[in-house]
Scaffold this motif. Structure first.
Motif, PDB file in Angstrom:
ATOM      1  N   GLU A 224     -39.081 -98.603 -63.635  1.00  0.00           N
ATOM      2  CA  GLU A 224     -40.819 -98.764 -63.980  1.00  0.00           C
ATOM      3  C   GLU A 224     -41.175 -98.392 -65.020  1.00  0.00           C
ATOM      4  O   GLU A 224     -41.959 -98.972 -66.075  1.00  0.00           O
ATOM      5  CB  GLU A 224     -41.317 -98.199 -62.597  1.00  0.00           C
TER       6      GLU A 224
ATOM      7  N   GLU B 294     -45.622-103.829 -58.258  1.00  0.00           N
ATOM      8  CA  GLU B 294     -44.820-104.922 -57.731  1.00  0.00           C
ATOM      9  C   GLU B 294     -46.078-106.048 -57.531  1.00  0.00           C
ATOM     10  O   GLU B 294     -45.789-107.110 -57.618  1.00  0.00           O
ATOM     11  CB  GLU B 294     -43.733-104.759 -56.721  1.00  0.00           C
TER      12      GLU B 294
ATOM     13  N   ARG C 287     -35.933-109.467 -65.474  1.00  0.00           N
ATOM     14  CA  ARG C 287     -34.740-108.276 -64.904  1.00  0.00           C
ATOM     15  C   ARG C 287     -35.355-107.511 -63.825  1.00  0.00           C
ATOM     16  O   ARG C 287     -34.540-107.121 -63.286  1.00  0.00           O
ATOM     17  CB  ARG C 287     -34.597-107.338 -66.271  1.00  0.00           C
ATOM     18  N   LYS C 288     -36.580-107.368 -63.845  1.00  0.00           N
ATOM     19  CA  LYS C 288     -37.281-106.413 -62.676  1.00  0.00           C
ATOM     20  C   LYS C 288     -37.170-107.225 -61.272  1.00  0.00           C
ATOM     21  O   LYS C 288     -37.109-106.845 -60.263  1.00  0.00           O
ATOM     22  CB  LYS C 288     -38.314-105.847 -63.002  1.00  0.00           C
ATOM     23  N   TYR C 289     -37.606-108.630 -61.624  1.00  0.00           N
ATOM     24  CA  TYR C 289     -37.723-109.692 -60.444  1.00  0.00           C
ATOM     25  C   TYR C 289     -36.845-110.886 -60.467  1.00  0.00           C
ATOM     26  O   TYR C 289     -37.416-111.849 -60.884  1.00  0.00           O
ATOM     27  CB  TYR C 289     -39.216-109.776 -60.180  1.00  0.00           C
TER      28      TYR C 289
ATOM     29  N   ASP D 103     -38.382-108.969 -69.552  1.00  0.00           N
ATOM     30  CA  ASP D 103     -38.348-107.803 -68.758  1.00  0.00           C
ATOM     31  C   ASP D 103     -38.755-107.840 -67.316  1.00  0.00           C
ATOM     32  O   ASP D 103     -38.063-107.305 -66.476  1.00  0.00           O
ATOM     33  CB  ASP D 103     -39.363-106.754 -69.369  1.00  0.00           C
ATOM     34  N   ILE D 104     -39.677-108.735 -67.119  1.00  0.00           N
ATOM     35  CA  ILE D 104     -40.128-109.104 -65.716  1.00  0.00           C
ATOM     36  C   ILE D 104     -39.305-109.829 -65.108  1.00  0.00           C
ATOM     37  O   ILE D 104     -39.018-109.492 -63.856  1.00  0.00           O
ATOM     38  CB  ILE D 104     -41.421-110.085 -65.782  1.00  0.00           C
TER      39      ILE D 104
ATOM     40  N   LEU E 238     -31.603-103.408 -61.764  1.00  0.00           N
ATOM     41  CA  LEU E 238     -33.049-103.695 -62.290  1.00  0.00           C
ATOM     42  C   LEU E 238     -33.356-102.437 -63.171  1.00  0.00           C
ATOM     43  O   LEU E 238     -33.089-101.410 -63.135  1.00  0.00           O
ATOM     44  CB  LEU E 238     -33.974-103.576 -60.854  1.00  0.00           C
TER      45      LEU E 238
ATOM     46  N   ILE F  17     -44.271-104.703 -64.208  1.00  0.00           N
ATOM     47  CA  ILE F  17     -42.857-103.819 -63.760  1.00  0.00           C
ATOM     48  C   ILE F  17     -43.365-102.835 -62.788  1.00  0.00           C
ATOM     49  O   ILE F  17     -42.553-101.905 -61.818  1.00  0.00           O
ATOM     50  CB  ILE F  17     -42.269-103.309 -64.962  1.00  0.00           C
ATOM     51  N   LYS F  18     -44.364-102.154 -63.148  1.00  0.00           N
ATOM     52  CA  LYS F  18     -44.919-100.946 -62.294  1.00  0.00           C
ATOM     53  C   LYS F  18     -45.373-101.236 -61.159  1.00  0.00           C
ATOM     54  O   LYS F  18     -44.951-100.409 -60.190  1.00  0.00           O
ATOM     55  CB  LYS F  18     -45.962-100.092 -63.394  1.00  0.00           C
TER      56      LYS F  18
ATOM     57  N   ALA G 168     -47.344-108.145 -60.067  1.00  0.00           N
ATOM     58  CA  ALA G 168     -46.538-108.956 -60.941  1.00  0.00           C
ATOM     59  C   ALA G 168     -47.030-110.557 -61.340  1.00  0.00           C
ATOM     60  O   ALA G 168     -46.942-110.940 -62.282  1.00  0.00           O
ATOM     61  CB  ALA G 168     -45.004-108.837 -60.235  1.00  0.00           C
TER      62      ALA G 168
ATOM     63  N   ARG H 197     -45.639-104.219 -68.665  1.00  0.00           N
ATOM     64  CA  ARG H 197     -45.556-103.004 -68.212  1.00  0.00           C
ATOM     65  C   ARG H 197     -46.086-102.955 -66.785  1.00  0.00           C
ATOM     66  O   ARG H 197     -45.428-102.273 -65.712  1.00  0.00           O
ATOM     67  CB  ARG H 197     -45.907-101.685 -69.222  1.00  0.00           C
TER      68      ARG H 197
END
Length: 984
Positions: free
Chosen positions: A550, A385, A419-421, A416-417, A547, A382-383, A388, A379
């Motif tokens: 957060e 950047e 998906r975010k990046y 999940d990471i 994406l 994701i919050k 990361a 988390r």
């Protein structure tokens, strides 16, 4: 003598002895007897038989004895109401006793005896005690009013006790004020509609004065009352905050949380630019930190409240991260709550410190805590950047520990990471694949399958890995089965030649061998997509994914605002509003933070009015339409249900001559007619050309693709207009337009939330209208609409809804529902969205139909300022499904013969005459000629009003049942053509 006497006389003898002692002349013996009675009552023995004897003991000056008797009365008065009346005279007499303690005791006891007969006698003593000279008696009487109101509310109102209670707020004694506030708050909660606590600046000032001098529980009552007050401006809010702030240093944690509640609420009204705002933020942190040094149970309550506070204002505790670090002896419930708050406070400034701490937690022995710690690392990635890469590195270190549950949690968060990046950390996939065999939890297996499917092109043996999961397909959980199905379809679309057997195998398992409806439906969808249109399947399955956000576990803003109004109560611990756990809803009032005065949006300006409204005049949201309004108000706002098309009349298109011999002169004596050399059919397809119309011509040049909004078919889209202003819909503004693309009609909506609360649960419904327009799908707003957010939605429309002739004909009445209310508005849709693509009539049929139309049905008018030549006009009109059947040149005039067909089967024929070099053109057509959008060819403001007038007159005449049927019979007698559907 036997021992049986004890069994036959013990109980009776005991009561008898107590009765004798109660009637003794000796005060000490009497007191001892009453104590024995109370003791027997306490252990559950029935001593109600002694009621009259105990009541006789009331006549005493001994305060201790009187208290014991009153205690007995409170317990047995309900079961002996008739005998309890005997005590009334003593109560009344005691209410006038010189000793204030006895006066207070009498009124308190009378209030606790819940017997209707006694309440009648309580009114007069209570009235006297409310105005007693001793503050102790007054404060006791104030609470008694609340008790009496619970027994008989009407009696309290009739006797005027509520007004007396309100007067006590101005009392000189702070404890009297606190009890009066407590009593009024209690009564107000049971009657939310009443305005008992009608607070004003004067009464607030008195409460704040009493706040400094009353007991801690009195302070809580006053602070809770202050929290229900809304200051008139930011200056008053600041003044109250300054006087409440000293309560933050109180030793009682309940007083501290009540003070925090008041300050959090009033801070909403303070501008962030004020120096005092920053000072207040700094003052709020120390008391909250101090609460965490209490015992674990109080810590947990404090942490649950802090969790709400940091979601609203993380800046309060942004420098206090260390106090939330977990201690080795913290209970698990405190550890998990601290972990959650650490993530909420994580920022670029403190992320290194947080990650080091989380990595340490991941080596703990408590499995649940370790799992939460690993998930917390994800988390944080994701919050923040910037962190990361460090988070991914930490997770890889944890995977190397080979601790099973750590590895599995790490794989879930790495998914999940990704998906975010996207396309940033895929180099770690090889390490993840090494741990494939150790995964035994559904969530971890599903995450790993997703990673393999999503990045199949980067994994050489992706098919082997997925095949290994497929071997025990039926033993997997539904979550894993669904993910495996999707992953193999992705793999097939990326490597079709190598995985054909694999995809057939999984589709067969999902559809033929599975009982799970979700899995089976998804399998059939993929199967049909792959078998009918692989390109579409690729676009759907391999579409770019949004994406992830957060913070996925934040409380919804409206609910958060409500919970902050309940800081220090059970609602703030449960993180649920009181209505969710208080049975019956009695006393539950929905609260919310006040609007921020410093940044409030101004009210709607005249500029937001829909186009066409005169300055200073707002259009009616719903026109006065007789029973149509009732129809709309009764609409079911559930998802639209597609029904069968309405039964319609069938007539055939006949021959009508509106042009008074126009085609006769065209035909002459030549037998070839339309096929003659002077009458040339246009090409079947034409591309709209940019003819240099002035930029910004708007409605006057509907098909100029440089100034309008182009669609796939080249059809013109009118500029978006505001249909529902925010001031008429509690902050929801709706604007939009209509489009027709490749045979599909859409209502393109733009929803803007100008309110201060989140909007959800949208639905839309149309009233019955002239052409049966209805939503073809539900109104899909996929995420809550936050304040100041705008979302654009394209709503597909069908023409199979209920039909009713409207005034004007193209009027559409709409109802939109959300979680706040149902709102209504009306708009006029452009008629060209109803023109179908097969509206080009056969030339011979056109000629025959035109010839037989009676002369009296002719409509003729001019369009001025039309700078187009015949080719350009034909091209423009064809882009909106108005087809040129034939054209000719007569005496230097270009004459276009055109047809169009409406969605309900009505045909429209017309002749358009264009004189080269002349900016005007002439239109001649039978009713309903007004359907023709000749304003498409004119310049701004020219011809549009004329067209709209003719639309209403001639189209309504066309739709009148008698004229339709009469005309239909003429058509049928003259020609054997296909039936034409007409609305009834």
């Amino acid at each position: 003598m036997t021992d049986s006497k004890y069994f036959t006389t013990t109980k009776k003898g005991e009561i008898f002895e107590l009765k004798a002692e109660l009637n003794s002349d000796k005060k000490e013996k009497k007191k001892e007897a009453v104590k024995k009675v109370i003791a027997s009552m306490t252990v559950g023995k029935d001593v109600s038989a002694l009621f009259p004897d105990v009541v006789n003991c009331m006549q005493t000056d001994n305060l201790e004895l009187k208290k014991l008797v009153y205690l007995y009365l409170m317990n047995y008065a309900k079961s002996q109401p008739d005998m309890a009346i005997m005590a009334v005279n003593t109560f009344v007499k005691d209410c006038e006793d010189p000793n204030p303690l006895i006066r207070a005791l009498a009124v308190r006891t009378m209030g606790c005896i819940r017997v209707d007969k006694i309440t009648e006698y309580l009114c007069e003593p209570l009235r006297k005690c409310l105005k007693d000279e001793d503050p102790y008696v007054r404060k006791t009487a104030a609470v008694c009013v609340a008790k009496l109101h619970d027994i008989n509310a009407q009696l309290v109102e009739d006797q005027g006790f509520l007004d007396t209670l309100k007067d006590l707020i101005s009392d000189s004694n702070p404890m009297v004020v606190a009890n009066a506030v407590a009593a009024l708050s209690e009564i107000a909660e049971s009657h939310p509609s009443s305005n008992l606590l009608d607070l004003n600046p004067q009464s607030i000032n008195k409460l704040l004065t009493a706040l400094n001098e009353c007991t801690e529980w009195g302070q809580i009552f006053i602070l809770d009352c202050l929290a229900n007050y809304t200051p008139k401006d930011d200056r008053e809010a600041q003044s109250i905050c300054e006087r409440v702030t000293p309560r933050l240093s109180h030793a009682n944690s309940a007083v501290v949380l009540s003070a925090v509640k008041v300050l959090m609420k009033f801070m909403e009204m303070l501008s962030k630019d004020l120096d005092y705002y920053g000072t207040l933020l700094k003052k709020l942190a120390p008391p909250l930190v101090t609460l965490l040094s209490a015992e674990p149970e109080l810590q947990y309550v404090a942490l649950r409240n802090i969790n709400l506070i940091v979601q609203k204002r993380p800046e309060i505790l942004k420098h206090e991260m260390k106090v939330f670090f977990v201690k080795y002896n913290d209970p698990i419930y405190v550890k998990l709550e601290k972990l959650d708050i650490m993530i909420r406070l994580a920022s670029q400034a403190n992320i290194a410190q947080v990650l080091a701490e989380l990595k340490e937690y991941a080596t703990e022995v408590d499995v649940d805590f370790v799992r939460k710690a690993v998930r917390a690392i994800g988390r944080c990635a994701i919050k923040v950047e910037q962190s990361a890469e460090r988070c991914v590195s930490t997770l890889l270190d944890l995977i190397q520990t080979k601790v099973n549950y750590v590895v599995q949690e790490a794989i879930v968060v790495i998914k999940d990471i990704f998906r975010k990046y996207p396309n940033k950390y895929e180099s770690v996939i090889a390490t993840l694949c090494e741990n494939l065999d150790s995964l035994d939890e559904p969530e971890a297996r599903a995450a790993m399958i997703w990673i393999v499917g999503e990045y199949a092109e980067r994994i050489d043996n992706a098919d082997e890995l997925l095949e290994s999961f497929l071997e025990g397909f039926h033993d997997e959980s539904t979550q894993v089965q669904l993910q495996l199905l999707t992953a193999i379809v992705k793999l097939f679309l990326k490597k079709p030649t190598e995985t054909q057997e694999l995809v057939q195998q999984v589709l067969s398992l999902a559809t033929q061998d599975s009982d799970n409806p979700d899995l089976r439906d998804r399998g059939y969808i993929y199967w049909r997509l792959l078998s009918t249109d692989p390109v579409a399947a690729k676009e759907v399955v391999l579409a770019e994914k949004p994406l992830i956000s957060e913070e996925t576990d934040l409380i919804e803003p409206t609910l958060l605002d409500e919970l902050l109004c309940y800081v220090g109560t059970l609602a703030s611990v449960y993180h649920k509003p009181p209505s969710a756990f208080v049975e019956g809803g009695r006393g539950v009032v929905h609260k919310s933070l006040p609007p921020r005065t410093a940044s409030n949006e101004s009210t709607e300006s005249p500029e937001t009015a829909p186009a066409g409204a005169p300055p200073g005049e707002q259009p009616d949201v719903i026109p006065a339409q007789g029973d149509l309004l009732g129809d709309l108000l009764n609409l079911d706002l559930g998802p639209p249900v597609s029904g069968p098309p309405l039964a319609t009349s069938s007539v055939q298109m006949g021959a009508v001559d509106l042009l008074g011999g126009g085609l006769d002169s065209l035909m002459g004596d030549e037998p070839e007619g339309i096929g003659g050399t002077n009458f040339v059919a246009p090409p079947t397809a034409s591309v709209p050309a940019n003819l240099g119309a002035p930029i910004g011509s708007g409605l006057s040049d509907l098909f100029d693709l440089t100034s309008g909004v182009g669609t796939l078919s080249g059809s013109y889209v009118a500029p978006r207009a505001v249909w529902l202003p925010a001031m008429k819909a509690k902050g929801l503004e709706i604007s939009g337009t209509f489009t027709r693309q490749v045979g599909s009609i859409s209502m393109d909506l733009q929803l803007t939330n100008k309110a201060l609360q989140v909007m959800t649960d949208f639905a839309i419904q149309f009233n019955r209208n002239s052409f049966g327009l209805a939503p073809a799908a539900p109104l899909q707003v996929h995420a809550p609409l936050s304040p100041n957010q705008t979302v654009e939605i394209s709503l597909p429309l069908s023409t199979v809804g209920s039909v009713m002739k409207m005034e004007p004909l193209n009027n559409l009445q709409v109802a939109v529902k959300n979680n706040i209310d149902v709102f209504y508005f009306s708009t006029l849709y452009p008629l060209h969205i109803l023109f179908v693509e097969d509206g080009k009539m056969d030339r011979q049929m056109f000629l025959a139909t035109w010839k037989d139309i009676p002369n009296e049905n002719e409509a003729q008018f001019q369009i001025r300022d039309c700078p187009l030549n015949a080719e350009a006009a034909s091209s423009k009109l064809q882009s909106s499904n108005i087809f040129t059947v034939a054209k000719r040149n007569v005496e230097g005039q270009d004459m276009l013969y055109q047809s169009l067909k409406l969605t309900n089967g009505i045909w429209v024929l017309a002749e358009l005459r264009i004189q080269p070099g002349n900016p005007s053109c002439t239109v001649r057509a039978p009713a309903p000629a007004a359907l023709w959008p000749w304003s498409l060819l004119s310049l701004p403001g020219q011809g549009l009003a004329l067209v709209e007038d003719v639309v209403q007159a001639s189209l309504q005449a066309w739709l009148e049942p008698e004229s339709v049927l009469s005309l239909g019979r003429t058509f049928l007698e003259s020609f054997q053509l296909n039936p034409v559907k007409l609305p009834r």
